[in-house]
Each structure stands twice: as structure tokens, then as C-alpha cells.
Design a protein around this motif. Sequence first.
Motif, PDB file in Angstrom:
ATOM      1  N   ILE A 116       0.835  -1.203   0.000  1.00  0.00           N
ATOM      2  CA  ILE A 116       0.000   0.000   0.000  1.00  0.00           C
ATOM      3  C   ILE A 116       0.866   1.247   0.000  1.00  0.00           C
ATOM      4  O   ILE A 116       0.650   2.180  -0.777  1.00  0.00           O
ATOM      5  CB  ILE A 116      -0.967   0.000   1.214  1.00  0.00           C
ATOM      6  CG1 ILE A 116      -2.064  -1.030   1.012  1.00  0.00           C
ATOM      7  CG2 ILE A 116      -1.571   1.378   1.439  1.00  0.00           C
ATOM      8  CD1 ILE A 116      -2.952  -1.211   2.219  1.00  0.00           C
ATOM      9  N   VAL A 117       1.859   1.258   0.869  1.00  0.00           N
ATOM     10  CA  VAL A 117       2.754   2.419   0.946  1.00  0.00           C
ATOM     11  C   VAL A 117       3.524   2.582  -0.356  1.00  0.00           C
ATOM     12  O   VAL A 117       3.648   3.694  -0.889  1.00  0.00           O
ATOM     13  CB  VAL A 117       3.722   2.264   2.144  1.00  0.00           C
ATOM     14  CG1 VAL A 117       4.771   3.354   2.141  1.00  0.00           C
ATOM     15  CG2 VAL A 117       2.957   2.262   3.448  1.00  0.00           C
ATOM     16  N   THR A 157       2.810   1.464  -3.486  1.00  0.00           N
ATOM     17  CA  THR A 157       1.995   1.849  -4.639  1.00  0.00           C
ATOM     18  C   THR A 157       1.439   3.258  -4.492  1.00  0.00           C
ATOM     19  O   THR A 157       1.228   3.945  -5.489  1.00  0.00           O
ATOM     20  CB  THR A 157       0.829   0.865  -4.854  1.00  0.00           C
ATOM     21  OG1 THR A 157       0.059   0.785  -3.663  1.00  0.00           O
ATOM     22  CG2 THR A 157       1.346  -0.496  -5.239  1.00  0.00           C
ATOM     23  N   PHE A 158       1.228   3.693  -3.246  1.00  0.00           N
ATOM     24  CA  PHE A 158       0.751   5.064  -3.042  1.00  0.00           C
ATOM     25  C   PHE A 158       1.836   6.069  -3.414  1.00  0.00           C
ATOM     26  O   PHE A 158       1.550   7.107  -4.010  1.00  0.00           O
ATOM     27  CB  PHE A 158       0.310   5.264  -1.589  1.00  0.00           C
ATOM     28  CG  PHE A 158      -0.423   6.541  -1.354  1.00  0.00           C
ATOM     29  CD1 PHE A 158      -1.703   6.716  -1.830  1.00  0.00           C
ATOM     30  CD2 PHE A 158       0.172   7.575  -0.659  1.00  0.00           C
ATOM     31  CE1 PHE A 158      -2.393   7.889  -1.623  1.00  0.00           C
ATOM     32  CE2 PHE A 158      -0.491   8.769  -0.450  1.00  0.00           C
ATOM     33  CZ  PHE A 158      -1.778   8.915  -0.934  1.00  0.00           C
ATOM     34  N   LYS A 159       3.091   5.743  -3.085  1.00  0.00           N
ATOM     35  CA  LYS A 159       4.207   6.633  -3.447  1.00  0.00           C
ATOM     36  C   LYS A 159       4.389   6.712  -4.959  1.00  0.00           C
ATOM     37  O   LYS A 159       4.723   7.775  -5.491  1.00  0.00           O
ATOM     38  CB  LYS A 159       5.501   6.136  -2.813  1.00  0.00           C
ATOM     39  CG  LYS A 159       5.611   6.405  -1.347  1.00  0.00           C
ATOM     40  CD  LYS A 159       6.955   5.904  -0.825  1.00  0.00           C
ATOM     41  CE  LYS A 159       7.072   6.114   0.652  1.00  0.00           C
ATOM     42  NZ  LYS A 159       8.352   5.576   1.173  1.00  0.00           N
ATOM     43  N   SER A 201      -3.839  -3.929  -3.370  1.00  0.00           N
ATOM     44  CA  SER A 201      -3.174  -3.993  -2.067  1.00  0.00           C
ATOM     45  C   SER A 201      -4.181  -3.804  -0.936  1.00  0.00           C
ATOM     46  O   SER A 201      -4.114  -4.500   0.087  1.00  0.00           O
ATOM     47  CB  SER A 201      -2.092  -2.928  -1.972  1.00  0.00           C
ATOM     48  OG  SER A 201      -1.113  -3.112  -2.953  1.00  0.00           O
ATOM     49  N   LEU A 202      -5.096  -2.881  -1.110  1.00  0.00           N
ATOM     50  CA  LEU A 202      -6.127  -2.666  -0.097  1.00  0.00           C
ATOM     51  C   LEU A 202      -7.018  -3.892   0.060  1.00  0.00           C
ATOM     52  O   LEU A 202      -7.366  -4.284   1.179  1.00  0.00           O
ATOM     53  CB  LEU A 202      -6.973  -1.441  -0.449  1.00  0.00           C
ATOM     54  CG  LEU A 202      -6.304  -0.086  -0.274  1.00  0.00           C
ATOM     55  CD1 LEU A 202      -7.166   1.011  -0.903  1.00  0.00           C
ATOM     56  CD2 LEU A 202      -6.045   0.202   1.188  1.00  0.00           C
ATOM     57  N   LEU A 241      -2.783  -0.091  -5.874  1.00  0.00           N
ATOM     58  CA  LEU A 241      -3.274   0.340  -4.567  1.00  0.00           C
ATOM     59  C   LEU A 241      -4.594  -0.344  -4.234  1.00  0.00           C
ATOM     60  O   LEU A 241      -4.795  -0.797  -3.103  1.00  0.00           O
ATOM     61  CB  LEU A 241      -3.448   1.860  -4.545  1.00  0.00           C
ATOM     62  CG  LEU A 241      -3.920   2.483  -3.243  1.00  0.00           C
ATOM     63  CD1 LEU A 241      -2.903   2.261  -2.137  1.00  0.00           C
ATOM     64  CD2 LEU A 241      -4.183   3.960  -3.434  1.00  0.00           C
ATOM     65  N   LYS A 262       2.067   6.266  -7.160  1.00  0.00           N
ATOM     66  CA  LYS A 262       0.790   6.668  -7.767  1.00  0.00           C
ATOM     67  C   LYS A 262       0.252   5.609  -8.727  1.00  0.00           C
ATOM     68  O   LYS A 262      -0.250   5.902  -9.808  1.00  0.00           O
ATOM     69  CB  LYS A 262       0.918   8.020  -8.460  1.00  0.00           C
ATOM     70  CG  LYS A 262       1.252   9.136  -7.507  1.00  0.00           C
ATOM     71  CD  LYS A 262       1.349  10.463  -8.215  1.00  0.00           C
ATOM     72  CE  LYS A 262       1.743  11.537  -7.214  1.00  0.00           C
ATOM     73  NZ  LYS A 262       1.930  12.831  -7.861  1.00  0.00           N
ATOM     74  N   TYR A 321      -2.551   3.389  -8.968  1.00  0.00           N
ATOM     75  CA  TYR A 321      -3.837   3.258  -8.292  1.00  0.00           C
ATOM     76  C   TYR A 321      -4.457   1.873  -8.432  1.00  0.00           C
ATOM     77  O   TYR A 321      -5.148   1.424  -7.525  1.00  0.00           O
ATOM     78  CB  TYR A 321      -4.799   4.340  -8.793  1.00  0.00           C
ATOM     79  CG  TYR A 321      -4.271   5.721  -8.467  1.00  0.00           C
ATOM     80  CD1 TYR A 321      -4.070   6.106  -7.154  1.00  0.00           C
ATOM     81  CD2 TYR A 321      -3.933   6.617  -9.474  1.00  0.00           C
ATOM     82  CE1 TYR A 321      -3.568   7.352  -6.834  1.00  0.00           C
ATOM     83  CE2 TYR A 321      -3.429   7.868  -9.176  1.00  0.00           C
ATOM     84  CZ  TYR A 321      -3.253   8.230  -7.853  1.00  0.00           C
ATOM     85  OH  TYR A 321      -2.745   9.456  -7.548  1.00  0.00           O
TER      86      TYR A 321
END
Length: 60
Positions: A22-23, A25-27, A37-38, A34, A29, A31
Motif C-alpha cells: 500500500i505504501v 503503490t501510493f508513493k 493492495s487494499l 493500490l 501513484k 492506483y
Amino acid sequence: MEVGVGTVIITGLVTLLGLFAIVSTFKKKNYLGLVFSLLTVAVFGFFTVMTVYFQGYPEL
């Protein structure tokens, strides 16, 4: 039927890797990554918590 210690350990590790994803893929971008991952953290985190709740903390 008793679930072994391995189930809690494996699902817990997958949950931790999902949190790292999550961290990451968020860095970057990313989505779609993300979202996956969620979903991974939600599913495997649920399995981990419910296994510990119903079977107890594993004694090593």
C-alpha cells in the motif's frame, strides 16, 4: 478441526506485505496496484484476526 500455527503466521505475513505494498503503490501513484493492495490487506487481515479470535493466539 483446529487450524495450525502456520495459518496465522502466513496470513499475518501476507497482511504485512500488503501494508508495505500500500505504501509503495501510493508513493508511485499506481492506483490499480493500490486497490489490489487494499483488498489483500482487507481479506488476509480479516482472516488473521478471525483466526486468532476463534482459535486463540498460537503457542510456539
